[in-house]
Design a protein around this motif. Structure first.
Motif, short mmCIF file in Angstrom:
data_model
loop_
_atom_site.label_atom_id
_atom_site.label_comp_id
_atom_site.label_asym_id
_atom_site.label_seq_id
_atom_site.Cartn_x
_atom_site.Cartn_y
_atom_site.Cartn_z
N THR A 2 35.38 -21.09 15.17
CA THR A 2 36.79 -21.42 15.26
C THR A 2 37.35 -21.62 13.87
O THR A 2 36.65 -21.88 12.91
CB THR A 2 36.99 -22.71 16.08
OG1 THR A 2 36.28 -23.77 15.43
CG2 THR A 2 36.47 -22.54 17.49
N SER A 3 38.66 -21.48 13.76
CA SER A 3 39.31 -21.64 12.48
C SER A 3 40.58 -22.43 12.65
O SER A 3 41.29 -22.28 13.64
CB SER A 3 39.63 -20.27 11.88
OG SER A 3 40.36 -20.42 10.68
N GLN A 4 40.85 -23.31 11.70
CA GLN A 4 42.08 -24.08 11.72
C GLN A 4 43.18 -23.36 10.96
O GLN A 4 44.29 -23.87 10.85
CB GLN A 4 41.81 -25.46 11.10
CG GLN A 4 40.76 -26.27 11.85
CD GLN A 4 40.35 -27.52 11.09
OE1 GLN A 4 40.90 -27.83 10.04
NE2 GLN A 4 39.38 -28.23 11.62
N GLY A 107 36.52 -22.70 9.43
CA GLY A 107 37.41 -23.82 9.67
C GLY A 107 38.28 -24.02 8.45
O GLY A 107 38.91 -23.09 7.95
N ALA A 108 38.31 -25.23 7.93
CA ALA A 108 39.08 -25.53 6.73
C ALA A 108 38.23 -25.46 5.46
O ALA A 108 38.72 -25.75 4.38
CB ALA A 108 39.72 -26.91 6.85
N GLU A 179 37.97 -27.22 0.25
CA GLU A 179 38.81 -27.13 1.45
C GLU A 179 39.93 -26.14 1.22
O GLU A 179 40.57 -26.14 0.15
CB GLU A 179 39.41 -28.50 1.78
CG GLU A 179 38.38 -29.58 2.08
CD GLU A 179 37.68 -29.35 3.40
OE1 GLU A 179 38.36 -28.98 4.37
OE2 GLU A 179 36.45 -29.53 3.44
N GLU A 240 49.07 -21.75 8.49
CA GLU A 240 48.74 -22.69 9.57
C GLU A 240 48.64 -21.95 10.89
O GLU A 240 49.49 -21.12 11.22
CB GLU A 240 49.80 -23.78 9.65
CG GLU A 240 49.39 -24.94 10.55
CD GLU A 240 50.31 -26.15 10.40
OE1 GLU A 240 49.99 -27.18 11.00
OE2 GLU A 240 51.32 -26.03 9.69
N ALA A 241 47.58 -22.23 11.63
CA ALA A 241 47.38 -21.57 12.91
C ALA A 241 48.43 -22.03 13.91
O ALA A 241 48.86 -23.19 13.90
CB ALA A 241 45.98 -21.87 13.45
N ARG A 243 49.73 -23.42 17.21
CA ARG A 243 49.18 -24.30 18.24
C ARG A 243 50.07 -24.26 19.47
O ARG A 243 51.29 -24.35 19.38
CB ARG A 243 49.07 -25.73 17.72
CG ARG A 243 48.05 -25.91 16.62
CD ARG A 243 47.91 -27.35 16.24
NE ARG A 243 49.15 -27.90 15.68
CZ ARG A 243 49.33 -29.18 15.37
NH1 ARG A 243 48.35 -30.06 15.57
NH2 ARG A 243 50.47 -29.59 14.85
#
Length: 255
Positions: A2-4, A107-108, A179, A240-241, A243
Motif C-alpha cells: 500500500t502507498s500513502q 508507503g511514506a 520520508e 497526496e492519495a 481518500r
C-alpha cells in the motif's frame, strides 16, 4: 503493498549528439515503486551490457512490503550485478562497469541507492536538494578542497570514477532513507544530463512544468547543448492519495 502517496513517473533516454550507441539503461516500475538509472562504462557493447545487467538484476525484485527487507534485497541485487560484471570482465581481460542510482518508495518511506556519478535530486517546497554525492576522482578533490566545485565539470579527470558496479570484486553501495511528502519530485539521471544542465536550471524546470513536460525539456535542452554523452532521466512525482470518505446514511423511507 500500500502507498500513502499517489505516484506519477516518466523515463527517457537518448544516445546524444556524438556517440553512436547508448550505454545508458533505465527501468521504471510504478507497480513495484522502483526506478533505476544506470550508465555503463567499458566502451560500446561492454558498457551497454554492464548497465543492462544492473537494471536487469534490480528488475527481478518483487517488494514484500517490509521496507527493511526490500532495501536489503535492492542492495543484494546491486552486489549481485557487481559480481556478474566483474567476473565477465576478468574472463574477457577487460574492465567494464556501470553507475547506478535507484529509488524505492514504500508507503511514506523512500530509499535511495547509488554507486558512481549518476545522480538523484529531490525538489521539495521549491528547493532542489541533491541527494547523492558523486563517486568520482574530481568530487574527492572538491571534498578535500583541492579544486572549487564550479571547476569540477570542466576538470580533465571529470569522467574518472572512484567507484562503479563491476569495476572491482568488492563494492560499497551508498544508501539513504527518509520520508517522502506530497509534492515531492525526484529526478534520477546520468551525468550526460548534469554535465550540460546546472542544478539551478534543473530546479527551475522541475518547478515550472508538469512531470512529463519537465522530462522532455531536460532531454531536449541537453541535446540543444550538443550532448557529447548519452543522456537518461527519470522523474517521479508524489502527490497526496485520494481518500474516499463515505457519506452518512440517510434515514427515512425511500419513495
Amino acid at each position: 503493498m500500500t502507498s500513502q502517496l499517489r505516484l506519477e513517473s516518466f523515463g527517457a533516454t537518448h544516445v546524444g549528439c556524438v556517440r553512436t550507441n547508448n550505454e545508458d539503461s533505465y527501468w521504471v516500475s510504478p507497480e513495484r515503486n522502483i526506478w533505476v538509472v544506470a550508465d555503463g562504462m567499458g566502451g560500446h557493447e561492454k558498457g551497454e551490457w554492464a548497465a543492462c545487467e544492473v537494471t536487469k538484476a534490480i528488475s527481478q525484485i518483487v517488494p514484500s512490503g517490509d521496507f527493511n527487507a526490500d532495501c536489503n534485497a535492492l542492495a543484494d541485487a546491486i552486489h549481485g550485478a557487481n559480481a556478474t560484471i566483474f567476473q565477465a570482465g576478468q574472463k574477457q581481460g577487460v574492465q567494464m562497469g556501470s553507475t547506478v542510482v535507484a529509488l524505492y518508495l514504500s508507503g511514506a518511506h523512500f530509499a535511495l541507492f547509488w554507486v558512481g556519478d549518476s545522480r538523484a535530486y529531490l525538489l521539495r517546497g521549491g528547493t532542489l536538494h541533491r541527494l547523492t554525492s558523486d563517486h568520482s576522482q574530481v568530487q574527492a578533490m572538491v571534498d578535500r578542497g583541492l579544486i572549487a566545485p564550479e571547476d569540477a565539470a570542466s576538470h580533465p579527470m571529470a569522467h574518472v570514477l572512484a567507484r562503479a558496479v563491476g569495476a572491482q570484486a568488492g563494492l560499497e553501495v551508498d544508501v539513504i532513507t527518509d520520508e517522502a511528502e506530497p509534492g515531492d519530485v525526484f529526478l534520477l539521471c546520468s551525468d550526460g544530463l548534469t554535465n550540460r544542465i546546472p542544478d539551478e536550471e534543473i530546479a527551475t524546470i522541475l518547478a515550472a512544468e508538469g512531470h512529463r513536460s519537465a522530462l522532455d525539456r531536460l532531454i531536449a535542452l541537453t541535446l540543444e547543448r550538443n550532448a557529447p554523452d548519452n543522456v537518461t532521466a527519470v522523474i517521479v512525482g508524489a502527490s497526496e492519495a485520494t481518500r474516499l470518505v463515505p457519506l452518512p446514511t440517510l434515514g427515512g423511507a425511500q419513495p
